[in-house]
Motif scaffolding. Sequence first.
Motif, short mmCIF file in Angstrom:
data_model
loop_
_atom_site.label_atom_id
_atom_site.label_comp_id
_atom_site.label_asym_id
_atom_site.label_seq_id
_atom_site.Cartn_x
_atom_site.Cartn_y
_atom_site.Cartn_z
N ARG A 49 -0.76 -14.54 -2.45
CA ARG A 49 -2.29 -14.56 -3.03
C ARG A 49 -3.23 -14.41 -1.68
N ASP A 50 -2.75 -14.09 -0.64
CA ASP A 50 -3.88 -13.52 0.25
C ASP A 50 -4.26 -12.33 0.38
N PHE A 51 -3.59 -11.46 -0.07
CA PHE A 51 -3.90 -9.84 -0.22
C PHE A 51 -5.12 -9.62 -1.10
N SER A 52 -5.77 -8.39 -0.66
CA SER A 52 -6.95 -8.12 -1.46
C SER A 52 -6.82 -6.52 -1.32
N GLY A 53 -7.23 -5.88 -2.46
CA GLY A 53 -7.14 -4.41 -2.35
C GLY A 53 -8.10 -3.86 -3.25
N LYS A 54 -8.04 -2.33 -3.36
CA LYS A 54 -8.85 -1.51 -4.31
C LYS A 54 -8.07 -0.31 -4.49
N THR A 55 -7.89 0.05 -5.69
CA THR A 55 -7.27 1.26 -6.17
C THR A 55 -8.52 2.54 -6.13
N GLY A 56 -7.92 3.63 -6.23
CA GLY A 56 -8.82 4.76 -6.30
C GLY A 56 -8.53 6.04 -6.84
N THR A 57 -9.02 6.47 -7.90
CA THR A 57 -8.68 7.56 -8.43
C THR A 57 -9.73 8.64 -8.74
N THR A 58 -9.72 9.91 -8.53
CA THR A 58 -10.82 10.82 -8.69
C THR A 58 -10.80 11.54 -9.96
N ASN A 59 -11.89 12.35 -10.23
CA ASN A 59 -11.85 12.97 -11.61
C ASN A 59 -10.42 13.77 -11.75
N GLN A 60 -9.86 13.77 -12.97
CA GLN A 60 -8.46 14.38 -13.20
C GLN A 60 -7.29 13.93 -12.62
N SER A 61 -7.47 12.56 -11.77
CA SER A 61 -6.58 12.15 -11.05
C SER A 61 -6.24 13.23 -10.00
N ILE A 62 -6.92 14.00 -9.35
CA ILE A 62 -6.56 14.96 -8.19
C ILE A 62 -6.17 14.30 -6.97
N ASP A 63 -7.02 13.21 -6.66
CA ASP A 63 -6.51 12.28 -5.41
C ASP A 63 -6.40 10.89 -6.02
N THR A 64 -5.34 10.14 -5.44
CA THR A 64 -5.08 8.85 -5.76
C THR A 64 -4.98 7.91 -4.58
N TRP A 65 -5.45 6.73 -4.35
CA TRP A 65 -5.64 5.95 -3.34
C TRP A 65 -5.16 4.30 -3.77
N PHE A 66 -4.71 3.69 -2.76
CA PHE A 66 -4.84 2.24 -2.68
C PHE A 66 -4.94 1.80 -1.26
N SER A 67 -5.91 0.82 -1.26
CA SER A 67 -6.10 0.10 0.03
C SER A 67 -5.99 -1.41 0.01
N GLY A 68 -5.17 -1.91 0.61
CA GLY A 68 -4.78 -3.50 0.48
C GLY A 68 -4.86 -3.95 1.92
N PHE A 69 -5.26 -5.24 2.09
CA PHE A 69 -5.29 -6.17 3.36
C PHE A 69 -5.03 -7.38 3.16
N ASN A 70 -4.86 -8.17 4.50
CA ASN A 70 -5.39 -9.47 4.61
C ASN A 70 -5.83 -9.44 6.28
N ALA A 71 -5.74 -10.77 6.71
CA ALA A 71 -6.53 -10.71 7.94
C ALA A 71 -5.70 -10.05 9.32
N HIS A 72 -4.38 -10.00 8.83
CA HIS A 72 -3.44 -9.43 9.85
C HIS A 72 -3.10 -7.87 9.81
N ILE A 73 -3.36 -7.34 8.48
CA ILE A 73 -2.80 -6.04 8.39
C ILE A 73 -3.51 -5.31 7.16
N ALA A 74 -4.10 -4.29 7.41
CA ALA A 74 -4.81 -3.30 6.48
C ALA A 74 -4.19 -1.96 6.41
N ALA A 75 -3.84 -1.57 4.99
CA ALA A 75 -3.04 -0.34 4.90
C ALA A 75 -3.80 0.50 3.85
N THR A 76 -3.71 1.95 3.85
CA THR A 76 -4.09 2.53 2.74
C THR A 76 -2.98 3.76 2.68
N THR A 77 -2.94 3.93 1.35
CA THR A 77 -2.09 5.13 0.82
C THR A 77 -2.66 6.16 0.04
N TRP A 78 -2.47 7.30 0.16
CA TRP A 78 -2.77 8.48 -0.61
C TRP A 78 -1.76 9.41 -1.31
#
Length: 840
Positions: A693-722
């Motif tokens: 329950r301590d993780f927060s995050g945000k998805t990301g998608t551009t027009n036509q799904s050319i680029d896709t993202w997710f960034s998630g974190f808590n106080a000890h780690i933040a990670a982004t995937t593309w």
Amino acid sequence: MGWLKKLGKLMIFGALIALTVVLAFYLYVKDDLPSEESIRDVRFQIPMKVYTADGQLISQFGEKRRNPVLYSEIPQQLKDAIIATEDSRFYEHFGIDPIGLIRSVVVVVSTGTKAQGASTITMQLARNVFLSLDKRWMRKIKEAYIALHIEQIMTKEEILTLYLNKIPFGNRAYGIGAAAQVYYGKDIGELNLPQLAMLAGLPKAPSRYNPIRNPERAKFRRNVVLGRMLAVGAIDQATYEEAKAAPVTAKFHGAKITASAPYVAEQVRLEMIEKFGEEQAYTSGFKVYTTIDADAQVAARQAVRENLHAYDERHGYRGPSRYLWDIEKADATDVNSLSWDMDKIEDYLKKIRDYGELTPAVVTNVTDESIYVQRKGKVFDVVHWDGLKWARPYIDDDKQGPPPQTAHDILKEGAFIWLKPQSDGSFKLSQRPIVSGSLVAMNPQNGDILALVGGYDFAYNQYNRVIQAERQIGSNVKPFVYSGAIENGMTLATLVNDAPITKWERNMVWRPKNSPETYNGPTRVRRGLAESKNVMAVRVMRTLGIDATIDYLTRFGFDKNNLPANESLSLGSASLTPLSVVRGMSTFANGGFLVEPQLIDYVEDTAGNKVFQTTRLVANLEQKELDNQSLNTLPLNSDNPVKFELPAPRVISEQNAFLITDAMNSTIWGGGNWARGNGWNGTAWRAQVLKRRDFSGKTGTTNQSIDTWFSGFNAHIAATTWVGFDAPGRPLGRTSFNSNLTDAEQETGAEAGAVTALPAWVRFMQDYKDKVPLTYREIPEGVISVRIDRKTGLLSRKTDHTTRFEYFIKGTEPTKYVDEFEPQTIDEEKDMIEEEEGLF
């Protein structure tokens, strides 16, 4: 007696002539002779080594591989072998061996060729350290003088140690320590007599007697060394016979890489060259300790690879790389006329290197539900239906062919294919992914990069997508936009109209749409962010204005030049690198501070002194008084253990960071009450599998799904995937249902951040979450919680499923109750424009 007197005079005269010649040569070359200080201060060209934070080797750089050893670490048998072979009178002569010199002169006089056997160990050391390798007489004269000088200032033990640490052994191994690692993958003290004798035979001609390229010739030379040891009494007859009969066991061993992170290594190499220059970086023996966590790096690499394979497989099988033979074209009377035997297949496979975790193979037989394959080393395996059934034909990025019914629908004999190992030891049919991806994880409190994977396989593509790829970030931008609105007075309970937008500009119309195209009308900010409502993001940014939004986003470290000055910015038209995105997200994770990402923690020289220490910007760090010493580069040979830390600048308030983080937690966990009919999911609901329950995050998608993202974190780690194609503009496409697979085994529909990028983050966290402390978000001072009506965002006196507690910055909470006033909605669109466009 007369002839004796003449002979004596002649000898005296000859001695005077010889002395004069020696003196003359000395005067001629003395200016070129090294000083005692330079002889004492011989520096090894030691490669740079790169380590994880916990000391695992990532890589090494430098033309010469060297691992210096002490005299006490050199096995006695190796000393005996070298002396017996290269200089049997080493301990008796004074740097020049008169007997060996006379023998060399005799060879010159009798054959007319230059001698090869006059050099002592000391002379060889002089040549390798101070002179060239040409065979001119003047070089030999200088060599002799330098040898004499070395013998005067160094002991025999020091000479032998320096010699064994400096001379080349082939395969870019310089020194006996490196040679032991390169040829046998062991420390010098772990080698047996045949192996030591093999190495002792190399200095004479490292290329000619190389045991990897010329094993027979190397074995002959090894046995010569053993024979010399027997002749001088270093070994007895029985030992000689046993060692002589031993097989050649040498093979190439690279550096003992225990934490493979080639994208990290390359970035560190570039930074070290920038700091120290190319020559010093490659030859000074620097030990570079990075911030990389070895476990995190392994988890990140596996997550990226597994995720790219998952995308690739659901889009269909593109077929074998090629067919080595076609059985259907064989002579009907000789069906084997075109097929290859296992030796020919082996010869072909040996030329193919693995691709990431994929291994090459050739199909030798096909049945209805399996294929038989040959792998390297003449190993045979069977791939069963479970490892084949996914492989429906790839048509294009949006279309797949019908699921296969038998293995014959997929492959036939002679196919060159790729296999992917499974956890149970079996293999699965696979292919080299055509899509790309990356993952970067960092400590949001101080900027330490914990893991960095810039692509599938560095050996095939060195492009580092974490640092070099600027791609449109899609909805990953929305938390920053919403943060600006929060600072401007908006709350998580504010209603924003989730309705279509039409904007006319220069005779053109802009109609941003939700994905999927569903609209809920007036919707609270928390839900709009968690469900990634595009039209709400546009309206939220309008409350702040384009210019003010751009200025606000630069607080998170984003370059203003990368932020387009139009409303598409609210939907993620900005092109940013994954590293800059994870840095920005870290600001929410650490309570509002902007930290600086770094890969290098500190650098040591060969003596263990720190020559560089990174200065960290640390969140929540109180200001410390620092001396006037440089914060970036410590003086050489410094053993200063201080870790320089400076307080990171605060760029948003603690209250703002808390509210956005909590809203992004709803991106994963949603809200409402499903049993009562008002439950809803955030776009990252798949991350619920982590049960954190301590993780927060945000998805990301551009027009036509050319680029896709997710960034998630808590106080000890933040990670982004593309995830996306390297060629900009190519959509990731969509997939249809594969009836050979269960619902749990596949994703269908359009690719998007939640489907394409998020699984890599989830896989990474599944493997690494146990090392990430559980965080309980403390409510900062100045934030209060009040009960609101879920529909209107106003205060509520009820305590049922229609209400919830919401957080507010004190003073911004609603003051009216739902049964007293109608809520106001942020929607500056005029009804007349919407009606004219026929939107309602």
